[in-house]
Design an enzyme around this catalytic site. Sequence first.
Site, PDB file in Angstrom:
ATOM      1  N   ASP A   1     -25.713 -15.587  41.389  1.00 47.16           N
ATOM      2  CA  ASP A   1     -25.447 -15.916  39.995  1.00 47.16           C
ATOM      3  C   ASP A   1     -25.012 -14.680  39.211  1.00 47.16           C
ATOM      4  O   ASP A   1     -25.580 -13.596  39.374  1.00 47.16           O
ATOM      5  CB  ASP A   1     -26.726 -16.506  39.390  1.00 47.16           C
ATOM      6  CG  ASP A   1     -26.546 -16.991  37.972  1.00 47.16           C
ATOM      7  OD1 ASP A   1     -25.765 -17.942  37.771  1.00 47.16           O
ATOM      8  OD2 ASP A   1     -27.192 -16.438  37.063  1.00 47.16           O
TER       9      ASP A   1
ATOM     10  N   GLU B   1     -28.088  -8.209  59.819  1.00 42.80           N
ATOM     11  CA  GLU B   1     -29.219  -8.032  60.724  1.00 42.80           C
ATOM     12  C   GLU B   1     -29.718  -9.374  61.271  1.00 42.80           C
ATOM     13  O   GLU B   1     -30.471  -9.408  62.237  1.00 42.80           O
ATOM     14  CB  GLU B   1     -30.367  -7.335  59.999  1.00 42.80           C
ATOM     15  CG  GLU B   1     -30.053  -5.927  59.522  1.00 42.80           C
ATOM     16  CD  GLU B   1     -31.187  -5.361  58.668  1.00 42.80           C
ATOM     17  OE1 GLU B   1     -32.305  -5.928  58.742  1.00 42.80           O
ATOM     18  OE2 GLU B   1     -30.949  -4.385  57.936  1.00 42.80           O
TER      19      GLU B   1
END
Length: 579
Positions: free
Chosen positions: A233, A285
């Site tokens: 956002d 990751e």
Amino acid sequence: MPEIAPLLGETLTSPTAFHAPLHAPHEEDQWWRSSVIYQVYPRSFRDSNGDGTGDLPGITGELARLAELSIDAVWLSPFYTSPQRDGGYDVADYCDVDPRFGTLDDFDALVGRADELGIRVIVDLVPNHCSSDHALFQSALAAPAGSPERAMFIFRDGRGEDGSIPPNNWQSHFGGPAWTRTAAADGAPGQWYLHLFDSSQPDFDWDNPAVRAEFERVLRFWLDRGVGGFRVDVAHALIKAEGLPDWGGRADGGSTEGFPGWEAPMFGQDEVHAIYRRWRAILAEYDGERILCAEASIDPLPRLTDWVRADEMHQAFNFAYLHHPWNAHALRDVISSSLTAFDAVAAPTTWVLSNHDVVRHTSRFGLTDGTPRGGDGIGHGDPQPDLHTGLARARAASLAMFALPGGIYLYQGEELGLPDHTSMPDDARQDPTFARTGGERIGRDGCRVPLPWRADQPSSGFGGADSTAAPWLPQPEGWAGFARDVQAADPDSTLSLYRTALQLRRDLRLGAGSLSWSRPFEQSDVVAFLNGEVLVVLNMGEFAAPLPPGTVIAASTPGAVEDGLLVPDACVWILSTAG
């Protein structure tokens, strides 16, 4: 008989009738480059317990219906603990579920069911600001000026001899000043804090490493629970210009004469990109190609691509496209400029026509008087949309969008052709914009009305057959006519159009395709382009347009083609052998 545009249909499928591809397909088969992502506004999607508010179990129970739309992911608007002063974008705890919506176990069940259906779950992250109820902000209020607690937010002394003037002249997106003054326990006036939105939404200070560490913790919390990524956002607002200088332009940073958006001191600062490079590395990751999508209101369009460079975000909402008028020349221009800009950084363009912050495109395209409407909404005192015209244009615009290469975002209910609630009583409105502007700006409640599911149940099935609670926002008259069960049984419904076209998009790999403009139509009120073997023709003019011979495999309305002519406000896909 209406006037017919003077175009030679037999030339349209000749290889020479098309420009060279503006956009070539990417070799990478990364799901997010051609994804269809469906936005769920949890409070209004489906109420599983009949209390008038949508919830996570309600979403889980209907995921199979969404899978019928051939989507790749759902994006959940905020479901975190929140006082709901701004529809959940005022977050009080980033690592828990608001009891209105369920529990963390309910969230885990949702992710598990989505995984069974081959659907990823994207969650909304609100990093620019939090709720004033958040423990970090409450600690900051209780702490003295200059403390580590206050350093998490943007506190400043006021100007003037007694500090009674705000630190600068910035204005809130929702109306009024962007600063609120604090008071000490004894009532003495204190420092001011910045809030680019409501006064209950204090901005974090992203120059502080402690803020960055806190949000990395939040990212990992949800990644460990299996989310497929984050919609971020106000992704352009985290860093503010040093010294917080005054700004004479628009509060939202949009360009105006003398105040270009790229000079806005609260938006688009270069330092923000280091944050997203770090986040991209964190996502890398984890397995499964987790993604970041930026909600960044940036102009001009080429600047937006800074957010989607190879080591930053994967996608960014294309607001220039969302706001295009019903005009063929404007639409061709925004598609061309978008593909050119995003191709320059090897990123997919992400297309969107509606979301929880703007008037639904069925209503927008029904404003035939040309009245612009964005996030300010349409009220009972405003010119009202022509819903027949609006729905025809919305279906046509959606069908054309589905054939564009790149990613697509859908907003819940658009597959039903829902309009805004444009006659909502003022006393039912909850958007802070309405209150902060004294009703001058209607706000976004009209596009957030709870969905109709079953025509013969209370509240059109939003809360089930036994629900007695009124929905948190009132539904307009006639809502049952849009109900999903009615449309599922109608082969000509908007829902059926979405199901058919989105499956074709997937089968024909249009999202991973290319785009070439049709030469015969390029100066007309008809938008026509070739993607693979599919010729897309969208008539945005007043008169019928000739079509080439071929097989129509999708049409925005059953009466789209009459005697080989494409009627106004209609779109078709035609199998072509061109190129």
